[in-house]
Write an enzyme that holds these catalytic residues in place. Structure first.
Site, PDB file in Angstrom:
ATOM      1  N   SER A  17      -9.782   5.377   2.198  1.00 24.68           N
ATOM      2  CA  SER A  17      -9.075   4.556   1.212  1.00 24.68           C
ATOM      3  C   SER A  17      -8.188   5.399   0.314  1.00 24.68           C
ATOM      4  O   SER A  17      -7.332   4.863  -0.382  1.00 24.68           O
ATOM      5  CB  SER A  17     -10.085   3.825   0.324  1.00 24.68           C
ATOM      6  OG  SER A  17     -10.998   3.109   1.097  1.00 24.68           O
ATOM      7  N   HIS A  42      -5.477   2.844   7.769  1.00 29.04           N
ATOM      8  CA  HIS A  42      -6.272   2.224   6.704  1.00 29.04           C
ATOM      9  C   HIS A  42      -6.252   0.699   6.800  1.00 29.04           C
ATOM     10  O   HIS A  42      -5.260   0.054   6.465  1.00 29.04           O
ATOM     11  CB  HIS A  42      -5.723   2.698   5.343  1.00 29.04           C
ATOM     12  CG  HIS A  42      -6.502   2.194   4.178  1.00 29.04           C
ATOM     13  ND1 HIS A  42      -5.967   1.986   2.938  1.00 29.04           N
ATOM     14  CD2 HIS A  42      -7.814   1.857   4.068  1.00 29.04           C
ATOM     15  CE1 HIS A  42      -6.900   1.538   2.110  1.00 29.04           C
ATOM     16  NE2 HIS A  42      -8.026   1.450   2.783  1.00 29.04           N
ATOM     17  N   GLU A  83      -2.270   0.465   6.623  1.00 33.28           N
ATOM     18  CA  GLU A  83      -1.422   1.564   6.162  1.00 33.28           C
ATOM     19  C   GLU A  83      -1.535   2.706   7.167  1.00 33.28           C
ATOM     20  O   GLU A  83      -2.651   3.154   7.471  1.00 33.28           O
ATOM     21  CB  GLU A  83      -1.884   2.050   4.779  1.00 33.28           C
ATOM     22  CG  GLU A  83      -1.556   1.091   3.654  1.00 33.28           C
ATOM     23  CD  GLU A  83      -2.111   1.546   2.305  1.00 33.28           C
ATOM     24  OE1 GLU A  83      -1.501   1.222   1.288  1.00 33.28           O
ATOM     25  OE2 GLU A  83      -3.159   2.220   2.272  1.00 33.28           O
ATOM     26  N   ASN A 127      -4.044   0.530  -2.617  1.00 34.50           N
ATOM     27  CA  ASN A 127      -5.108   0.775  -3.593  1.00 34.50           C
ATOM     28  C   ASN A 127      -4.568   1.283  -4.922  1.00 34.50           C
ATOM     29  O   ASN A 127      -5.168   1.060  -5.972  1.00 34.50           O
ATOM     30  CB  ASN A 127      -6.158   1.747  -3.034  1.00 34.50           C
ATOM     31  CG  ASN A 127      -7.181   1.013  -2.194  1.00 34.50           C
ATOM     32  OD1 ASN A 127      -7.315  -0.208  -2.287  1.00 34.50           O
ATOM     33  ND2 ASN A 127      -7.902   1.733  -1.361  1.00 34.50           N
TER      34      ASN A 127
END
Ligand SMILES: NC(=O)c1ccc[n+]([C@@H]2O[C@H](COP(=O)([O-])OP(=O)(O)OC[C@H]3O[C@@H](n4cnc5c(N)ncnc54)[C@H](O)[C@@H]3O)[C@@H](O)[C@H]2O)c1
Length: 290
Positions: free
Chosen positions: A127, A148, A160, A198
């Protein structure tokens, strides 16, 4: 490069669903964990998700129950559970989904480098951690890349694709192609802490964590207000319980270390993690999951 066979390492909150996504796209996949009980949980998760998806198609009369039963057997049959690397000798693409700690990830990448064929791409579902540092644990940093997924991986379309310092253009392209092969939408991003999603998500959520802490608010009330306002499908504390408090705390601390106090780390979350209450996966977090 076309991916004929894939592998997922780590069968936890993310791994079981990632294996399901790959199998549902027609690709065979090995799902490895350190203990058979974790492998079984991951396989069960993949079965539940497949059953729910196919059940939805039957309810909409898009397929018959007979088709659903056959597809369930086919899709789950493409996932092979494992507690060792015996079936990794002919994989083309690996997704690492072990806990968010660089030491564990580097150890896994070193092992993967030894057991997979030279052409295989080694990706990480991290992450927030550095892809370049994982690449350093291998003799093929050009083939190490971030991949991701978002929770829940069976539903969320975005992936991602993260470029490490040594990741080659060929690897990035093959990884984006694999995302397409498994019916996901890839965005390419650099390896800045938190990547894109994130970093944005945590900047908003950390403000909620901060105000909840400073004002001594009840987390359930905060969740209720946010859900009822339809600002999000569920409140941030309940979502954190589903994601895993240890994972969310690691990301929050990493962003705080990288960008400073504008990324708040919730003391309540720290206390829960220290007590081993990691959310739904351990039965207790901000909520009691029975
Ligand atoms: N939870 C989320 O919502 C979420 C979302 C996106 C990305 N991620 C990332 O995915 C990764 C995994 O997160 P998670 O939430 O699934 O964690 P988790 O704790 O639920 O699962 C991790 C699994 O890895 C296994 N494991 C540990 N060491 C291993 C090893 N050496 N070999 C094989 N398996 C091993 C554990 O037994 C466990 O089953 C992390 O990098 C996390 O940041 C998590």
């Amino acid at each position: 490069m076309y991916v004929f066979k894939a592998a997922v390492v780590g069968a936890g909150t993310m791994g079981g669903e990632i294996a399901q996504v790959i199998a549902a796209s027609g690709v065979g996949v090995v799902l490895k964990d350190i203990d058979q009980k974790f492998v079984d949980t991951g396989l069960e998760k993949a079965r539940e998700v497949t059953q729910a998806q196919l059940g939805g198609l039957v309810a909409k009369e898009k397929i018959t129950q007979e088709d659903a039963d056959r597809q369930l057997t086919e899709i789950t049959g493409r996932i092979a559970g494992a507690t060792d690397y015996g079936a990794f000798g002919d994989v083309d693409f690996v997704v690492e989904a072990v806990p968010e700690r660089m030491q564990i990830k580097q150890a896994v990448f070193e092992e993967l480098d030894a057991v997979t064929p030279g052409h295989a791409i080694l990706s990480s579902n991290t992450s927030s951690l550095s892809i370049s540092e994982m690449g350093e644990a291998t003799g093929r940093p050009d083939k190490v890349v971030g991949f991701h997924f978002f929770y829940p991986a069976s539903m969320m379309r975005l992936i991602e694709v993260i470029e490490g310092e040594e990741t080659s253009e060929e690897t990035l392209q093959a990884t984006a192609n694999f995302a397409q092969q498994i019916r996901k939408t890839a965005i390419r991003c650099g390896e800045g802490p938190g990547f894109v999603v994130n970093r944005i998500l945590n900047s908003a959520v950390s403000e909620i964590w901060k105000v909840t802490h400073e004002e001594g608010l009840d987390v359930k009330e905060v969740d209720k207000v946010i859900q009822e306002s339809k600002a999000a499908p569920m409140g941030p504390f309940f979502l954190t319980d589903l994601l895993g408090l240890d994972t969310v705390l690691h990301v929050a601390e990493h962003l705080n270390d990288s960008y400073g106090d504008r990324f708040f780390v919730s003391p309540a979350m720290k206390d829960l993690v220290a007590a081993g209450n990691l959310g739904q996966k351990t039965g207790k977090g901000f909520y009691d999951h029975g």
